[in-house]
Design a protein around this motif. Structure first.
Motif: not given
Lengths: 187, 187
Positions: B119, B148-149, B152-153, B155-156, B160, B177-178, B180-181
């Motif tokens: 983290a 941050e976006a 996040a992308v 990380k997710v 996967q 993922a971007l 989908e965000l």
């Protein structure tokens, strides 16, 4: 027998924050915090398990607030609407805490270990939020992405809020930041 | 005098990951890792400062890649286009590392201290990305929100990718993922 001490917790918090600001978090002892507050170490330990807990208090009310806000959001709410409801609830935890939050942020910014603790706390909140969204039936990766977006919005808006001399409305700052995140992501 | 050991680093990584998987990160010693790899502890310490560094190697090539990708992005790139260019570069660091990344993720997931380290690492990457965007002239809070976006992308999509038996294209997962965000955030 414990003596009754009026607002002991608040006095200890303020004494701790004064001392952390003056000398740096690492240099301050619990004995000094208690002395500055005119209280005993024993009283300190009735309220906090250690000096770090002044900055990172038990987060269970925050997690409970998160869970309650998700439960209260209508079934028709989209994932990001549910996240926005959680952010509104979160803002309420910071009402009347502007001066404390501002000084807390300065103490954390000055100490690598505390910055790491804050990063871990935010990551845990993101995990809890993603988990709560999955319980609402939101599929992955939408649940994790909406949760991460919510925590990013909280982080950025909270930093703006504490940087501001005039304590504005954290909830309004978060709603604005969410709109800005949308704009930023637009192709 | 140091003996030449063919692919010592790779052998140590694999031995460490085998042992972490079998016994848990905390239970494994450097002596055991070196023995399993058929190498000496001294050789281990020529490649890693401690066993945690097998999981969290020096991140400076990643930071350099991030900086280079931002420098190479055209001036006309929007903040999120610049972030997408960084994500594409980042994916290259993981080529041929699917098996390692997958086992690494399982070891980290099983240990609270390692989860916290991960983290903190992601939060540091977000800070570096925001800082790089500000150097490109992106104002706050757009710089922090886009950074941050992006994290996040990452990380997710990375989760996967490691969850998938078949090593797909991490870059493609991040681009999806971007998107989908964006969809998740649409009002």
């Amino acid at each position: 027998m414990a003596r009754w001490e009026p607002n002991a917790r608040g006095r200890l918090e303020q004494a701790a924050m004064d001392l952390f600001t003056e000398h740096g978090f690492e240099q301050v002892t619990v004995a000094e915090i208690a002395a500055r507050a005119g209280l005993t170490e024993r009283t300190f330990y009735r309220h906090f398990s250690d000096k770090r807990e002044v900055l990172f208090p038990d987060a269970s009310p925050l997690y409970q607030g998160l869970t309650d806000a998700l439960a209260a959001a209508p079934d028709t709410a989209t994932p990001i609407e549910a996240v926005a409801a959680v952010l509104d609830t979160t803002a309420a935890f910071f009402t009347d805490r502007h001066r404390f939050s501002r000084r807390r942020q300065a103490v954390i910014a000055a100490n690598a270990e505390l910055r790491e603790r804050e990063a871990v706390k935010l990551a845990s909140l993101a995990d809890a939020l993603a988990s709560g969204l999955r319980e609402r039936g939101v599929a992955e990766p939408a649940a994790s992405l909406a949760a991460e977006a919510g925590i990013a919005v909280f982080k950025v808006a909270h930093l703006q809020w504490v940087a501001d001399d005039d304590p504005g409305d954290l909830g309004a700052l978060m709603r604005t930041a969410l709109g800005e995140l949308r704009t930023t992501l637009s192709p």
